[in-house]
Scaffold this motif. Structure first.
Motif, PDB file in Angstrom:
ATOM      1  N   GLN A  11       0.830  -1.208   0.000  1.00 11.42           N
ATOM      2  CA  GLN A  11       0.000   0.000   0.000  1.00 11.42           C
ATOM      3  C   GLN A  11       0.864   1.256   0.000  1.00 11.42           C
ATOM      4  O   GLN A  11       0.569   2.227  -0.700  1.00 11.42           O
ATOM      5  CB  GLN A  11      -0.944   0.011   1.206  1.00 11.42           C
ATOM      6  CG  GLN A  11      -1.924   1.159   1.203  1.00 11.42           C
ATOM      7  CD  GLN A  11      -2.869   1.137   0.021  1.00 11.42           C
ATOM      8  OE1 GLN A  11      -3.517   0.128  -0.225  1.00 11.42           O
ATOM      9  NE2 GLN A  11      -2.952   2.227  -0.715  1.00 11.42           N
ATOM     10  N   HIS A  14       2.193   1.671  -3.430  1.00 18.87           N
ATOM     11  CA  HIS A  14       1.089   2.120  -4.284  1.00 18.87           C
ATOM     12  C   HIS A  14       0.897   3.632  -4.125  1.00 18.87           C
ATOM     13  O   HIS A  14       0.755   4.360  -5.112  1.00 18.87           O
ATOM     14  CB  HIS A  14      -0.184   1.356  -3.907  1.00 18.87           C
ATOM     15  CG  HIS A  14      -1.389   1.715  -4.704  1.00 18.87           C
ATOM     16  ND1 HIS A  14      -2.226   2.744  -4.347  1.00 18.87           N
ATOM     17  CD2 HIS A  14      -1.894   1.183  -5.841  1.00 18.87           C
ATOM     18  CE1 HIS A  14      -3.194   2.824  -5.231  1.00 18.87           C
ATOM     19  NE2 HIS A  14      -3.024   1.889  -6.155  1.00 18.87           N
ATOM     20  N   ASP A  15       0.899   4.102  -2.887  1.00 18.83           N
ATOM     21  CA  ASP A  15       0.724   5.540  -2.617  1.00 18.83           C
ATOM     22  C   ASP A  15       1.887   6.353  -3.180  1.00 18.83           C
ATOM     23  O   ASP A  15       1.687   7.442  -3.734  1.00 18.83           O
ATOM     24  CB  ASP A  15       0.579   5.785  -1.121  1.00 18.83           C
ATOM     25  CG  ASP A  15      -0.697   5.198  -0.544  1.00 18.83           C
ATOM     26  OD1 ASP A  15      -1.615   4.866  -1.324  1.00 18.83           O
ATOM     27  OD2 ASP A  15      -0.767   5.044   0.694  1.00 18.83           O
ATOM     28  N   ASP A  18       1.429   6.657  -6.853  1.00 18.09           N
ATOM     29  CA  ASP A  18       0.364   7.610  -7.140  1.00 18.09           C
ATOM     30  C   ASP A  18       0.917   9.033  -7.128  1.00 18.09           C
ATOM     31  O   ASP A  18       0.636   9.824  -8.037  1.00 18.09           O
ATOM     32  CB  ASP A  18      -0.769   7.451  -6.126  1.00 18.09           C
ATOM     33  CG  ASP A  18      -1.994   8.246  -6.505  1.00 18.09           C
ATOM     34  OD1 ASP A  18      -2.393   8.209  -7.691  1.00 18.09           O
ATOM     35  OD2 ASP A  18      -2.567   8.909  -5.610  1.00 18.09           O
ATOM     36  N   LYS A  39       1.745   3.524 -14.130  1.00 24.38           N
ATOM     37  CA  LYS A  39       0.329   3.226 -13.916  1.00 24.38           C
ATOM     38  C   LYS A  39       0.070   1.726 -13.931  1.00 24.38           C
ATOM     39  O   LYS A  39      -0.725   1.217 -13.133  1.00 24.38           O
ATOM     40  CB  LYS A  39      -0.530   3.911 -14.985  1.00 24.38           C
ATOM     41  CG  LYS A  39      -0.657   5.407 -14.784  1.00 24.38           C
ATOM     42  CD  LYS A  39      -1.529   6.029 -15.854  1.00 24.38           C
ATOM     43  CE  LYS A  39      -1.720   7.510 -15.632  1.00 24.38           C
ATOM     44  NZ  LYS A  39      -2.602   8.121 -16.647  1.00 24.38           N
ATOM     45  N   LYS A  42       1.273   0.371 -10.664  1.00 23.80           N
ATOM     46  CA  LYS A  42       0.324   0.748  -9.616  1.00 23.80           C
ATOM     47  C   LYS A  42      -0.903  -0.168  -9.645  1.00 23.80           C
ATOM     48  O   LYS A  42      -1.369  -0.628  -8.600  1.00 23.80           O
ATOM     49  CB  LYS A  42      -0.097   2.213  -9.811  1.00 23.80           C
ATOM     50  CG  LYS A  42      -1.037   2.730  -8.759  1.00 23.80           C
ATOM     51  CD  LYS A  42      -1.419   4.178  -9.054  1.00 23.80           C
ATOM     52  CE  LYS A  42      -2.640   4.559  -8.268  1.00 23.80           C
ATOM     53  NZ  LYS A  42      -3.226   5.820  -8.698  1.00 23.80           N
ATOM     54  N   LEU A  43      -1.403  -0.461 -10.836  1.00 25.62           N
ATOM     55  CA  LEU A  43      -2.542  -1.362 -10.967  1.00 25.62           C
ATOM     56  C   LEU A  43      -2.190  -2.768 -10.496  1.00 25.62           C
ATOM     57  O   LEU A  43      -2.982  -3.418  -9.809  1.00 25.62           O
ATOM     58  CB  LEU A  43      -3.031  -1.396 -12.415  1.00 25.62           C
ATOM     59  CG  LEU A  43      -4.243  -2.273 -12.709  1.00 25.62           C
ATOM     60  CD1 LEU A  43      -5.441  -1.844 -11.871  1.00 25.62           C
ATOM     61  CD2 LEU A  43      -4.573  -2.221 -14.189  1.00 25.62           C
ATOM     62  N   LYS A  46      -2.267  -2.762  -6.796  1.00 27.34           N
ATOM     63  CA  LYS A  46      -3.651  -2.739  -6.316  1.00 27.34           C
ATOM     64  C   LYS A  46      -4.261  -4.139  -6.374  1.00 27.34           C
ATOM     65  O   LYS A  46      -4.925  -4.577  -5.432  1.00 27.34           O
ATOM     66  CB  LYS A  46      -4.481  -1.767  -7.162  1.00 27.34           C
ATOM     67  CG  LYS A  46      -5.919  -1.656  -6.737  1.00 27.34           C
ATOM     68  CD  LYS A  46      -6.660  -0.674  -7.626  1.00 27.34           C
ATOM     69  CE  LYS A  46      -8.128  -0.641  -7.259  1.00 27.34           C
ATOM     70  NZ  LYS A  46      -8.890   0.232  -8.158  1.00 27.34           N
ATOM     71  N   ASP A  47      -4.025  -4.835  -7.483  1.00 26.95           N
ATOM     72  CA  ASP A  47      -4.539  -6.202  -7.631  1.00 26.95           C
ATOM     73  C   ASP A  47      -3.931  -7.137  -6.591  1.00 26.95           C
ATOM     74  O   ASP A  47      -4.626  -7.974  -6.012  1.00 26.95           O
ATOM     75  CB  ASP A  47      -4.262  -6.735  -9.037  1.00 26.95           C
ATOM     76  CG  ASP A  47      -5.078  -6.042 -10.113  1.00 26.95           C
ATOM     77  OD1 ASP A  47      -6.073  -5.355  -9.771  1.00 26.95           O
ATOM     78  OD2 ASP A  47      -4.712  -6.167 -11.300  1.00 26.95           O
ATOM     79  N   ILE A  49      -2.705  -6.298  -3.642  1.00 29.31           N
ATOM     80  CA  ILE A  49      -3.256  -5.934  -2.331  1.00 29.31           C
ATOM     81  C   ILE A  49      -4.636  -6.558  -2.159  1.00 29.31           C
ATOM     82  O   ILE A  49      -4.936  -7.141  -1.126  1.00 29.31           O
ATOM     83  CB  ILE A  49      -3.313  -4.384  -2.183  1.00 29.31           C
ATOM     84  CG1 ILE A  49      -1.901  -3.813  -2.070  1.00 29.31           C
ATOM     85  CG2 ILE A  49      -4.159  -3.996  -0.967  1.00 29.31           C
ATOM     86  CD1 ILE A  49      -1.830  -2.292  -2.246  1.00 29.31           C
ATOM     87  N   ALA A  50      -5.478  -6.444  -3.185  1.00 24.71           N
ATOM     88  CA  ALA A  50      -6.824  -7.020  -3.120  1.00 24.71           C
ATOM     89  C   ALA A  50      -6.774  -8.530  -2.940  1.00 24.71           C
ATOM     90  O   ALA A  50      -7.538  -9.106  -2.159  1.00 24.71           O
ATOM     91  CB  ALA A  50      -7.614  -6.654  -4.361  1.00 24.71           C
TER      92      ALA A  50
END
Length: 57
Positions: A11, A14-15, A18, A39, A42-43, A46-47, A49-50
């Motif tokens: 995270q 990711h931040d 960003d 980008k 970053k995606l 995010k994936d 992390i999810a």
């Protein structure tokens, strides 16, 4: 490293991405391909992390 620690690390990265993307978008000297690469990373983060959050629940 615990799953929660790993998620927190991802995270944070990711931040940071960003913020870097926002700054690069303002700087007209930055190549669009470099921004696109950031980008995508970053995606991906995010994936990941999810995915980790889903397995931790």
């Amino acid at each position: 490293m615990t799953v929660e620690t790993h998620i927190s690390t991802l995270q944070r990265r990711h931040d940071e991405l960003d913020e870097a993307i926002t700054a690069a978008a303002r700087d007209h000297g930055v190549d669009d391909l470099e921004i696109q690469s950031m980008k995508k990373e970053k995606l991906h983060l995010k994936d990941e992390i999810a995915r980790l959050q889903a397995t931790a629940d």
